[in-house]
Design an enzyme around this catalytic site. Structure first.
Site, mmCIF file in Angstrom:
data_model
loop_
_atom_site.group_PDB
_atom_site.id
_atom_site.type_symbol
_atom_site.label_atom_id
_atom_site.label_comp_id
_atom_site.label_asym_id
_atom_site.label_seq_id
_atom_site.Cartn_x
_atom_site.Cartn_y
_atom_site.Cartn_z
ATOM 1 N N THR A 148 -6.790 -18.884 1.775
ATOM 2 C CA THR A 148 -6.249 -20.246 1.780
ATOM 3 C C THR A 148 -6.345 -20.813 3.200
ATOM 4 O OG1 THR A 148 -4.000 -19.516 2.326
ATOM 5 C CG2 THR A 148 -4.553 -19.621 -0.017
ATOM 6 N N ASP A 182 -10.304 -11.406 -7.353
ATOM 7 C CA ASP A 182 -9.600 -12.701 -7.390
ATOM 8 C C ASP A 182 -10.257 -13.583 -8.457
ATOM 9 O OD1 ASP A 182 -7.954 -12.192 -5.019
ATOM 10 O OD2 ASP A 182 -9.771 -12.522 -3.837
ATOM 11 N N HIS A 228 -2.205 -12.983 -1.879
ATOM 12 C CA HIS A 228 -3.366 -13.312 -1.047
ATOM 13 C C HIS A 228 -3.330 -14.755 -0.563
ATOM 14 C CE1 HIS A 228 -5.983 -9.738 -2.625
ATOM 15 N NE2 HIS A 228 -5.128 -9.365 -1.694
ATOM 16 N N THR A 229 -2.291 -15.477 -0.909
ATOM 17 C CA THR A 229 -2.090 -16.779 -0.266
ATOM 18 C C THR A 229 -1.855 -16.561 1.232
ATOM 19 O OG1 THR A 229 -0.898 -18.860 -0.485
ATOM 20 C CG2 THR A 229 0.438 -16.918 -0.570
ATOM 21 N N HIS A 272 0.815 -1.222 0.000
ATOM 22 C CA HIS A 272 0.000 0.000 0.000
ATOM 23 C C HIS A 272 0.850 1.275 0.000
ATOM 24 C CE1 HIS A 272 -4.304 -1.494 0.969
ATOM 25 N NE2 HIS A 272 -3.656 -2.335 0.204
ATOM 26 N N ASP A 316 2.687 -20.099 -0.689
ATOM 27 C CA ASP A 316 2.825 -21.110 -1.741
ATOM 28 C C ASP A 316 1.799 -20.781 -2.835
ATOM 29 O OD1 ASP A 316 0.372 -21.883 -0.741
ATOM 30 O OD2 ASP A 316 1.119 -23.676 0.261
HETATM 31 C C1 HEM Z 1 -5.394 -6.946 -7.113
HETATM 32 C C2 HEM Z 1 -5.977 -5.997 -6.393
HETATM 33 C C3 HEM Z 1 -6.119 -6.148 -4.910
HETATM 34 C C4 HEM Z 1 -7.250 -5.964 -4.192
HETATM 35 C C5 HEM Z 1 -8.588 -5.522 -4.743
HETATM 36 C C6 HEM Z 1 -6.946 -6.283 -2.818
HETATM 37 C C7 HEM Z 1 -7.852 -6.221 -1.787
HETATM 38 C C8 HEM Z 1 -7.603 -6.647 -0.492
HETATM 39 C C9 HEM Z 1 -8.570 -6.644 0.582
HETATM 40 C C10 HEM Z 1 -10.014 -6.161 0.475
HETATM 41 C C11 HEM Z 1 -7.960 -7.152 1.678
HETATM 42 C C12 HEM Z 1 -8.559 -7.347 3.079
HETATM 43 C C13 HEM Z 1 -8.059 -6.264 4.017
HETATM 44 C C14 HEM Z 1 -8.643 -6.376 5.417
HETATM 45 O O1 HEM Z 1 -9.879 -6.545 5.549
HETATM 46 O O2 HEM Z 1 -7.868 -6.266 6.398
HETATM 47 C C15 HEM Z 1 -6.613 -7.488 1.304
HETATM 48 C C16 HEM Z 1 -5.693 -8.070 2.146
HETATM 49 C C17 HEM Z 1 -4.423 -8.378 1.781
HETATM 50 N N1 HEM Z 1 -3.790 -8.031 0.594
HETATM 51 FE FE1 HEM Z 1 -4.723 -7.379 -1.080
HETATM 52 N N2 HEM Z 1 -5.645 -6.642 -2.730
HETATM 53 C C18 HEM Z 1 -5.090 -6.558 -3.976
HETATM 54 C C19 HEM Z 1 -3.771 -6.794 -4.314
HETATM 55 C C20 HEM Z 1 -2.788 -7.130 -3.415
HETATM 56 C C21 HEM Z 1 -1.383 -7.168 -3.719
HETATM 57 C C22 HEM Z 1 -0.775 -6.761 -5.061
HETATM 58 C C23 HEM Z 1 -0.752 -7.595 -2.584
HETATM 59 C C24 HEM Z 1 0.714 -7.797 -2.328
HETATM 60 C C25 HEM Z 1 1.625 -7.936 -3.266
HETATM 61 C C26 HEM Z 1 -1.765 -7.825 -1.581
HETATM 62 C C27 HEM Z 1 -1.529 -8.303 -0.320
HETATM 63 C C28 HEM Z 1 -2.510 -8.479 0.644
HETATM 64 C C29 HEM Z 1 -2.288 -9.186 1.906
HETATM 65 C C30 HEM Z 1 -1.014 -9.917 2.317
HETATM 66 C C31 HEM Z 1 -3.499 -9.112 2.617
HETATM 67 C C32 HEM Z 1 -3.804 -9.707 3.999
HETATM 68 C C33 HEM Z 1 -3.613 -8.665 5.081
HETATM 69 C C34 HEM Z 1 -3.899 -9.172 6.476
HETATM 70 O O3 HEM Z 1 -4.159 -10.351 6.688
HETATM 71 O O4 HEM Z 1 -3.819 -8.329 7.400
HETATM 72 N N3 HEM Z 1 -2.981 -7.504 -2.120
HETATM 73 N N4 HEM Z 1 -6.424 -7.169 -0.024
#
Ligand code: HEM
Length: 312
Positions: free
Chosen positions: A234, A262, A201-202, A72, A241
């Protein structure tokens, strides 16, 4: 501690009362050290910080939120804006309250709180570097690929330099494929990189009280580790993974999350090519992910020295 180095790189934080400011005169008297010696000091500090991040990960299982923090900060980049830091990107602006309050960043203040003690201890490491270091270390420690990282990012100095709200992707837009392309192409990333990076998102969970997505808890999240609750993509959401691609494709378990952004990875023909490949070939996923993650971590970054430096 290498004082001239700290002065030259600006000792991020932006406070006129920063305690290290008083050391400026001392640094001028002793003259400037060579660039390689400064880089050596910076590398030593980054390595120290990396060890602390590893300890933090072991103690709190905060891998997912640290990955999200790095993404972010860098994902606000706009390749059409040439002026730094107006272009956004990996410049540490996410430490400021005004940006942490952007809707997309809900919950990330917790990540900042976790790593602030490391920043305090290794004050020569910029926030921009610390965010990216923490993210890459979290991926590696979760079993993911080694990411070819470069360091030396300069921090923005003040909240006025934060990007405007709305540069990060939404999870449920009317046309998910179009939306993902609009946002990621603006960052200079392509379809392969969109799919590979989505594989992050794994790790982790969505929490309704933060993003509005996901269930309050599932069989996979009700006991933690870390703060219980939320819905993961997952079942083993602390292991990096290729199971994200398998699970999004199969959709066999209602307890696992599939956002509209997704799902579209298996619907759009260009995205699908990569998503299908990653579902059956973890090596291909790891290799493409490592490359895309490194690229993401450099977006909009201004490096000092100009080409940055790597840690071994
Ligand atoms: C493709 C567009 C993407 C969308 C629409 C998206 C959306 C989201 C949303 C809605 C969450 C949940 C946040 C929460 O409720 O705390 C999330 C979590 C997360 N996102 Fe994404 N995301 C995207 C791409 C990415 C990318 C590019 C990465 C890293 C390279 C990423 C890594 C993560 C991780 C690791 C979490 C888990 C965070 C946690 O467990 O605290 N996301 N994302």
């Amino acid at each position: 501690m290498a004082v001239p180095h700290l002065i030259r790189r600006g000792v991020s934080g932006g406070s006129p009362l920063h305690p290290l400011r008083g050391l400026l005169f001392a640094s001028q008297e002793f003259g400037r050290r060579s660039l390689s010696s400064e880089t050596g000091d910076a590398a030593a500090q980054l390595k120290g910080a990396r060890e602390e991040v590893k300890q933090l990960l072991k103690a709190t299982s905060c891998h997912p939120i640290l990955v999200r923090l790095g993404w972010h900060d860098s994902g606000t980049y706009d390749k059409n804006i040439t002026e730094w830091p107006k272009c956004g990107g990996a410049n540490g602006s996410l430490r400021f309250e005004i940006e942490l309050k952007h809707g997309a960043n809900a919950g990330l203040v917790n990540a900042l709180k976790l790593i602030q003690p490391i920043k305090d201890k290794y004050s020569g490491v910029t926030y921009a570097d610390l965010f990216q270091l923490s993210s890459a270390t979290a991926i590696e420690e979760a079993g993911g690929p080694k990411i070819p990282m470069v360091y030396g990012r300069v921090d923005v100095a003040a909240p006025e330099q934060c990007p405007p709200e709305g540069r990060l992707p939404a999870a449920g837009p009317p046309s998910p494929a179009e939306h993902l392309r609009e946002v990621f192409y603006r960052m200079g990333l392509n379809d392969k990189e969109i799919v590979a990076l989505s594989g992050a998102h794994t790790l982790g969970r969505a929490r309704p009280e933060r993003s509005g997505w996901g269930k309050p808890e599932t069989k996979y999240t009700k006991n933690g580790p870390g703060a219980p609750g939320g819905q993961s993509w997952t079942s083993q959401w602390l292991k990096f993974d290729n199971s994200y691609f398998k699970d999004v494709k199969e959709r066999r378990d209602e307890d696992l999350l599939v956002l509209p952004t997704d799902a579209v990875l298996f619907e759009d023909s260009s995205f699908k090519f990569y998503a299908e490949k990653y579902a059956v070939d973890q090596d291909a996923f790891f290799s493409d992910y490592a490359e895309a993650h490194a690229k993401l971590s450099n977006l909009g970054a201004k490096f000092d020295p100009p080409k940055g430096f790597s840690l071994n």
